[in-house]
Enzyme design. Structure first.
Site, PDB file in Angstrom:
ATOM      1  N   ASP A   1     -14.128  -2.544  13.933  1.00  0.00           N
ATOM      2  CA  ASP A   1     -12.693  -2.709  14.182  1.00  0.00           C
ATOM      3  C   ASP A   1     -12.448  -3.143  15.624  1.00  0.00           C
ATOM      4  O   ASP A   1     -13.116  -2.655  16.551  1.00  0.00           O
ATOM      5  CB  ASP A   1     -11.945  -1.389  13.972  1.00  0.00           C
ATOM      6  CG  ASP A   1     -11.908  -0.960  12.513  1.00  0.00           C
ATOM      7  OD1 ASP A   1     -12.133  -1.816  11.636  1.00  0.00           O
ATOM      8  OD2 ASP A   1     -11.647   0.237  12.268  1.00  0.00           O
TER       9      ASP A   1
ATOM     10  N   ARG B   1       0.861  -1.175   0.000  1.00  0.00           N
ATOM     11  CA  ARG B   1       0.000   0.000   0.000  1.00  0.00           C
ATOM     12  C   ARG B   1       0.907   1.238   0.000  1.00  0.00           C
ATOM     13  O   ARG B   1       1.192   1.819   1.046  1.00  0.00           O
ATOM     14  CB  ARG B   1      -0.923   0.005   1.219  1.00  0.00           C
ATOM     15  CG  ARG B   1      -1.886  -1.185   1.265  1.00  0.00           C
ATOM     16  CD  ARG B   1      -2.758  -1.159   2.506  1.00  0.00           C
ATOM     17  NE  ARG B   1      -3.605  -2.342   2.589  1.00  0.00           N
ATOM     18  CZ  ARG B   1      -4.395  -2.615   3.637  1.00  0.00           C
ATOM     19  NH1 ARG B   1      -4.438  -1.789   4.678  1.00  0.00           N
ATOM     20  NH2 ARG B   1      -5.139  -3.707   3.642  1.00  0.00           N
TER      21      ARG B   1
ATOM     22  N   GLU C   1      -5.229  -0.433  16.455  1.00  0.00           N
ATOM     23  CA  GLU C   1      -6.194  -1.280  15.748  1.00  0.00           C
ATOM     24  C   GLU C   1      -5.522  -2.585  15.349  1.00  0.00           C
ATOM     25  O   GLU C   1      -4.468  -2.577  14.715  1.00  0.00           O
ATOM     26  CB  GLU C   1      -6.710  -0.568  14.501  1.00  0.00           C
ATOM     27  CG  GLU C   1      -7.704  -1.407  13.688  1.00  0.00           C
ATOM     28  CD  GLU C   1      -8.033  -0.792  12.350  1.00  0.00           C
ATOM     29  OE1 GLU C   1      -8.134  -1.559  11.370  1.00  0.00           O
ATOM     30  OE2 GLU C   1      -8.173   0.453  12.277  1.00  0.00           O
TER      31      GLU C   1
ATOM     32  N   GLN D   1      -1.075  -9.734   6.987  1.00  0.00           N
ATOM     33  CA  GLN D   1      -2.183 -10.028   7.883  1.00  0.00           C
ATOM     34  C   GLN D   1      -2.739 -11.414   7.619  1.00  0.00           C
ATOM     35  O   GLN D   1      -2.487 -12.011   6.577  1.00  0.00           O
ATOM     36  CB  GLN D   1      -3.282  -8.971   7.771  1.00  0.00           C
ATOM     37  CG  GLN D   1      -3.984  -8.898   6.426  1.00  0.00           C
ATOM     38  CD  GLN D   1      -4.994  -7.763   6.364  1.00  0.00           C
ATOM     39  OE1 GLN D   1      -4.838  -6.720   6.981  1.00  0.00           O
ATOM     40  NE2 GLN D   1      -6.048  -7.948   5.594  1.00  0.00           N
TER      41      GLN D   1
ATOM     42  N   SER E   1      -9.815  -5.361  11.254  1.00  0.00           N
ATOM     43  CA  SER E   1     -11.002  -4.806  10.615  1.00  0.00           C
ATOM     44  C   SER E   1     -11.793  -5.983  10.072  1.00  0.00           C
ATOM     45  O   SER E   1     -11.225  -6.871   9.428  1.00  0.00           O
ATOM     46  CB  SER E   1     -10.601  -3.857   9.485  1.00  0.00           C
ATOM     47  OG  SER E   1     -11.728  -3.461   8.738  1.00  0.00           O
TER      48      SER E   1
END
Length: 343
Positions: free
Chosen positions: A244, A109, A257, A124, A260
């Protein structure tokens, strides 16, 4: 600019940290897959551009694209997440209700921040589970969150058993709060500040309903229109079947966090959310056509940050202590001055 808290010293050396990362990942994968009945599958690093399979995140992030010479220059793009690919895989692989898959997702990203908790490299556990249409409810969402939180808690305990110096800190239970109620509690704060206050107060929270505009006209945070269902009304008078998982990070003295996730759109929610975001043209893409034709099962799914979880459980102050990526030279120099190095 400081990258590490005053007085910070890692509890484990760089070599010990590398071993501990492997332990965390092995333990949590076992806990997660057992709790949600997930089997591991392989997944793509890139998908065809223009197929609608890639995750568009907030709709403004640029995927990394490249042509494939041996396929007449067909353009591919590095995944940003596998939110939509997983649902397609569940259909194509023939998974039954109550079962699902997980995979090690690696993504790029390039528009992400680079700081203590953000990186342009994303790793992830992407997971997805088939559910019956009748289970598209807030209670299903909450029960799944509790299962994931319990897996995190069990992993935290086992890490403490391995490294006595790493003390558990998570509360016994996770607290649920809708983003609309959070806004009502802290009307003068922006969304990140509201998250910090909730995480500080409860230790671990699940903020429900992320994507739809709140009472002040803005969403708590951005969500693409074609995977999480953030628009379906719920029995509590709010909207949204997603959210989240956020914990209080005692090392950074800030919120973090970890995941999600959400119940995914059905045909009605997809069209409603595409219209709300002004991108109805997406309904003609390959993935969207298949969903609207009823080829995909109803599912719940999400992503759990591997580096984020390792950072939190191993009491690290910077994600670069558990992940190899690119970092500011100032961050590397500050780490070196404290007696360790960023990966």
């Amino acid at each position: 600019m400081r990258f590490f808290p005053d007085g910070y010293r890692p509890l484990l050396s760089n070599r010990e940290t590398e071993r501990a990362i492997k332990i965390v990942k092995d333990l949590f994968e076992k806990e997660l897959s057992g709790a949600l009945r997930l089997s591991r599958v392989t997944s793509p690093l890139f998908v065809p551009s223009g197929s609608g399979i890639n995750d568009d995140l907030n709709g403004v992030e640029r995927p990394v694209r490249f042509p494939v010479g041996k396929l007449a220059g067909q353009e591919m793009e590095i995944v940003q997440s596998l939110a939509k690919w997983k649902r397609m895989a569940l259909a194509d692989y023939g998974y039954s209700e109550g079962y699902g898959l997980y995979t090690d997702m690696n993504a790029l990203r390039p528009d992400d921040d680079i700081d203590e908790i953000h990186s342009i490299y994303v790793d992830q556990w992407d997971w997805e589970q088939v559910i019956p249409a009748s289970a598209r409810t807030l209670e299903t969402l909450k029960e799944t969150v509790r299962e994931i939180y319990s897996a995190i808690k069990r992993t935290e305990f086992l890490i403490h058993e391995t490294y006595e110096c790493i003390k558990p800190c998570l509360p016994k239970e996770i607290t649920f709060i809708h983003s609309e109620d959070l806004l009502a509690q802290y009307p003068d704060l922006d969304a990140p500040s509201r998250e910090r206050e909730a995480a500080r107060k409860y230790g671990a929270v699940f903020i429900i309903g992320i994507g739809a505009p709140l009472a002040d006209g803005t969403p708590h945070s951005g969500r693409a229109p074609d995977y999480d269902d953030w628009s379906t009304p719920t029995l509590d008078g709010h909207v949204g079947l997603n959210g989240d998982i956020i914990v209080w990070d005692h090392v950074r003295n800030n919120s973090l966090e970890l995941s999600s996730m959400g119940i995914r759109v059905d045909q009605e929610a997809l069209l409603r959310q595409l219209e709300a975001k002004g991108c109805m043209e997406r309904k003609d893409l390959y993935w969207h056509r298949r969903l609207l034709a009823g080829e995909f099962p109803q599912t719940i799914g999400g992503g759990i940050g591997q580096s984020r979880l390792c950072m939190f459980l191993l009491k690290k102050a910077h994600i670069g202590e558990v992940q190899a990526s690119v970092w500011q030279e100032e961050a590397r120099k500050e780490a070196h001055s404290l007696g360790f190095s960023l990966v």
